[in-house]
Design an enzyme around this catalytic site. Structure first.
Site, mmCIF file in Angstrom:
data_model
loop_
_atom_site.group_PDB
_atom_site.id
_atom_site.type_symbol
_atom_site.label_atom_id
_atom_site.label_comp_id
_atom_site.label_asym_id
_atom_site.label_seq_id
_atom_site.Cartn_x
_atom_site.Cartn_y
_atom_site.Cartn_z
ATOM 1 N N TYR A 180 40.343 51.632 -52.082
ATOM 2 C CA TYR A 180 40.017 50.642 -52.803
ATOM 3 C C TYR A 180 38.934 49.845 -52.461
ATOM 4 C CZ TYR A 180 44.717 51.948 -54.118
ATOM 5 O OH TYR A 180 46.045 52.580 -54.486
ATOM 6 N N PHE A 193 49.263 49.743 -70.114
ATOM 7 C CA PHE A 193 49.643 50.156 -71.328
ATOM 8 C C PHE A 193 51.069 49.818 -71.787
ATOM 9 C CE2 PHE A 193 50.959 53.493 -74.457
ATOM 10 C CZ PHE A 193 49.890 53.248 -75.378
ATOM 11 N N HIS A 247 47.327 59.203 -48.752
ATOM 12 C CA HIS A 247 46.899 58.827 -50.057
ATOM 13 C C HIS A 247 47.041 60.147 -51.014
ATOM 14 C CE1 HIS A 247 44.407 55.851 -52.175
ATOM 15 N NE2 HIS A 247 45.303 56.283 -53.182
ATOM 16 N N SER A 299 51.495 52.224 -60.658
ATOM 17 C CA SER A 299 51.236 52.141 -61.957
ATOM 18 C C SER A 299 52.506 51.789 -62.757
ATOM 19 C CB SER A 299 50.319 53.332 -62.785
ATOM 20 O OG SER A 299 49.220 53.618 -61.942
ATOM 21 N N LEU A 315 53.643 49.769 -64.716
ATOM 22 C CA LEU A 315 53.336 49.540 -66.025
ATOM 23 C C LEU A 315 52.422 50.271 -66.816
ATOM 24 C CD1 LEU A 315 52.723 45.610 -65.372
ATOM 25 C CD2 LEU A 315 54.725 46.538 -66.292
ATOM 26 N N GLY A 316 52.187 51.508 -66.388
ATOM 27 C CA GLY A 316 51.429 52.511 -67.090
ATOM 28 C C GLY A 316 49.958 52.062 -67.018
HETATM 29 N N1 LIG Z 1 48.919 56.064 -54.503
HETATM 30 C C1 LIG Z 1 47.916 56.031 -55.457
HETATM 31 O O1 LIG Z 1 47.394 57.148 -55.663
HETATM 32 C C2 LIG Z 1 47.780 54.751 -56.687
HETATM 33 C C3 LIG Z 1 47.360 55.081 -57.572
HETATM 34 C C4 LIG Z 1 47.108 53.879 -58.512
HETATM 35 C C5 LIG Z 1 47.722 52.929 -58.353
HETATM 36 N N2 LIG Z 1 48.271 52.347 -56.602
HETATM 37 C C6 LIG Z 1 48.978 51.212 -56.475
HETATM 38 O O2 LIG Z 1 49.428 50.708 -57.644
HETATM 39 C C7 LIG Z 1 49.383 49.309 -58.241
HETATM 40 C C8 LIG Z 1 49.453 49.336 -59.437
HETATM 41 O O3 LIG Z 1 49.172 50.380 -60.219
HETATM 42 P P1 LIG Z 1 48.031 49.996 -61.287
HETATM 43 O O4 LIG Z 1 47.173 48.796 -61.168
HETATM 44 O O5 LIG Z 1 47.427 51.358 -61.397
HETATM 45 O O6 LIG Z 1 48.814 49.691 -62.584
HETATM 46 P P2 LIG Z 1 49.917 48.877 -63.465
HETATM 47 O O7 LIG Z 1 50.368 47.846 -62.381
HETATM 48 O O8 LIG Z 1 51.069 49.605 -64.152
HETATM 49 O O9 LIG Z 1 49.134 47.778 -64.232
HETATM 50 C C9 LIG Z 1 48.281 47.201 -64.080
HETATM 51 C C10 LIG Z 1 47.383 46.847 -65.388
HETATM 52 O O10 LIG Z 1 48.331 45.978 -66.049
HETATM 53 C C11 LIG Z 1 47.867 44.608 -66.055
HETATM 54 N N3 LIG Z 1 49.217 43.662 -66.240
HETATM 55 C C12 LIG Z 1 49.701 43.486 -65.209
HETATM 56 N N4 LIG Z 1 51.060 42.748 -65.513
HETATM 57 C C13 LIG Z 1 50.781 42.416 -66.621
HETATM 58 C C14 LIG Z 1 51.481 41.762 -67.865
HETATM 59 N N5 LIG Z 1 52.500 41.167 -67.149
HETATM 60 N N6 LIG Z 1 51.280 41.851 -69.185
HETATM 61 C C15 LIG Z 1 50.251 42.534 -69.514
HETATM 62 N N7 LIG Z 1 49.192 43.004 -68.772
HETATM 63 C C16 LIG Z 1 49.812 43.202 -67.152
HETATM 64 C C17 LIG Z 1 46.824 44.330 -65.524
HETATM 65 O O11 LIG Z 1 45.737 43.533 -65.963
HETATM 66 P P3 LIG Z 1 45.401 42.030 -65.591
HETATM 67 O O12 LIG Z 1 44.824 42.215 -64.103
HETATM 68 O O13 LIG Z 1 44.365 41.779 -66.427
HETATM 69 O O14 LIG Z 1 46.799 41.330 -65.622
HETATM 70 C C18 LIG Z 1 46.257 45.764 -65.033
HETATM 71 O O15 LIG Z 1 45.215 46.144 -65.958
HETATM 72 C C19 LIG Z 1 47.799 49.452 -57.624
HETATM 73 O O16 LIG Z 1 47.356 48.227 -57.280
HETATM 74 C C20 LIG Z 1 47.970 50.221 -56.208
HETATM 75 O O17 LIG Z 1 48.058 49.293 -55.243
HETATM 76 C C21 LIG Z 1 48.490 53.542 -55.914
#
Ligand SMILES: NC(=O)c1ccc[n+]([C@@H]2O[C@H](COP(=O)([O-])OP(=O)(O)OC[C@H]3O[C@@H](n4cnc5c(N)ncnc54)[C@H](OP(=O)(O)O)[C@@H]3O)[C@@H](O)[C@H]2O)c1
Length: 325
Positions: A57, A208, A123, A202, A204-205
């Site tokens: 990251y 999405f 990873h 992810s 929260l998708g």
């Molecule tokens: N192992 C892997 O390969 C891998 C891959 C992807 C992610 N990850 C890990 O998983 C974590 C989370 O995944 P992610 O960031 O991909 O997706 P996520 O947590 O599903 O979604 C994050 C997104 O949702 C928005 N959001 C969060 N809470 C919200 C709410 N209550 N209402 C409206 N929008 C909201 C955030 O925007 P705002 O910032 O504008 O709130 C951001 O755009 C990452 O930080 C990372 O540590 C790991």
């Protein structure tokens, strides 16, 4: 906040973790350092003890930020990070050679300003390095006290079994949400059998499922490379969000909270790690740990989601190829 156990070797974390990736990486430009550190402190103040980062990251800058933000609380938090990308970048390729794992661990320790990593994940599975060698290297790092627990990300059932036989795996971190339910087929039953915790990324998708995305993303948004986030696929997939938001409204919760509460209800050893750059959303997400979905509500969600066909892959082709099958 309630705690949950990951694996059966004593790793205990808050029921909801914090995905730190978006603080200064992906989806536009992220927060400046002061605001990101302040948000990390707010997360700790509100009971979150589990923080997720990775060498990739940035690369590197997210670990630095997490290291700085969590230094005052080091003993009270669980820091998870990841190795396995060549030169820290999945775009360049994968690299889990033992010498690389060792070098990356040393560098991560420095960036995280700590002398131990609580949870060290691979990873992505590297097809050029036997998983037994990867697990053996992490086992040595655990014996040396540099790492406490071992994890995998997006690993197949076959790989998880092989790794677990060499060094017990405490957690698998893979994508899982109402937007992506593939782990239910083979992975979740295996994790249950082997007593390995599950950390859905992810959850929260990628935003999405909260309902805030209803049109083409801005040009700077890095999710634009993901097929599910093309303009027409966003439009088509909104049917899922609309259906979920109707159920959420009846329960007087937000659609995002429904998505997180649904994950938490699947198994007591599931710990989602949503990411956000906003305090009010962090608080909204944390409140999902208090939501209890009844059997009827869970069945309704299940039936609704299974009746909807989503369109668009979850990764562009070059990243999809890196998924272990
Ligand atoms: N192992 C892997 O390969 C891998 C891959 C992807 C992610 N990850 C890990 O998983 C974590 C989370 O995944 P992610 O960031 O991909 O997706 P996520 O947590 O599903 O979604 C994050 C997104 O949702 C928005 N959001 C969060 N809470 C919200 C709410 N209550 N209402 C409206 N929008 C909201 C955030 O925007 P705002 O910032 O504008 O709130 C951001 O755009 C990452 O930080 C990372 O540590 C790991």
């Amino acid at each position: 906040m309630q705690k949950r156990k990951l694996g059966n070797s004593g790793l205990e974390v808050s029921a909801l973790g914090f995905g730190c990736m978006g603080l200064n990486f992906l989806e536009g430009k992220g927060l400046d350092k002061k605001d990101a550190v302040s948000l990390l402190h707010s997360a700790v103040d509100r009971g979150i003890t589990f923080f997720d980062t990775a060498e990739a990251y940035g690369p590197f800058t997210n670990e630095e930020l997490v290291g700085e933000g969590l230094q005052p609380y080091r003993k009270d938090v669980v820091i998870a990070t990841k190795f396995g990308c060549r030169d820290g970048s999945p775009v360049i390729g994968l690299d889990s050679r033992p010498e690389t794992i060792r070098a990356v661990t040393e560098a991560s320790l420095k960036r995280l300003k700590t002398d131990y990593i609580d949870l060290l994940y691979q990873h992505r599975v590297d097809p050029n390095v036997p998983i037994e060698d990867v697990a053996g290297t992490v086992k040595d790092l655990i014996q040396e006290g540099k790492v406490k627990y071992f994890g995998l990300s997006e690993a197949s059932a076959k790989t998880i079994r092989k790794a677990h036989a060499v060094q017990p795996v405490s957690a698998l971190q893979s994508e899982y949400s109402l937007f992506w339910r593939e782990p239910e087929d083979e992975i979740i039953p295996l994790l249950e059998e082997l007593e390995i915790g599950f950390v859905p990324f992810s959850p929260l998708g990628k935003g999405f499922l909260t309902g805030v995305i209803n049109k083409k993303l801005e040009d700077a948004d890095r999710r634009n490379v993901i097929p599910r986030f093309t303009e027409e696929n966003i439009k088509a997939n909104l049917v899922l969000v609309d259906a979920l938001s109707e159920i959420a409204q009846q329960k007087n919760i937000t659609t995002g909270q429904l998505a997180l509460a649904w994950l938490l209800a699947q198994k007591p050893w599931i710990v989602p790690i949503p990411g956000t750059t906003k305090l009010h959303r962090l608080e909204e997400n944390i409140a999902s740990t208090e939501v209890i979905l009844t059997e009827d509500e869970l069945a309704k969600i299940d039936k609704t989601v299974k009746g909807i066909t989503l369109v668009g892959d979850r990764y562009p082709e070059f990243l999809e190829k890196q998924i272990d099958r």
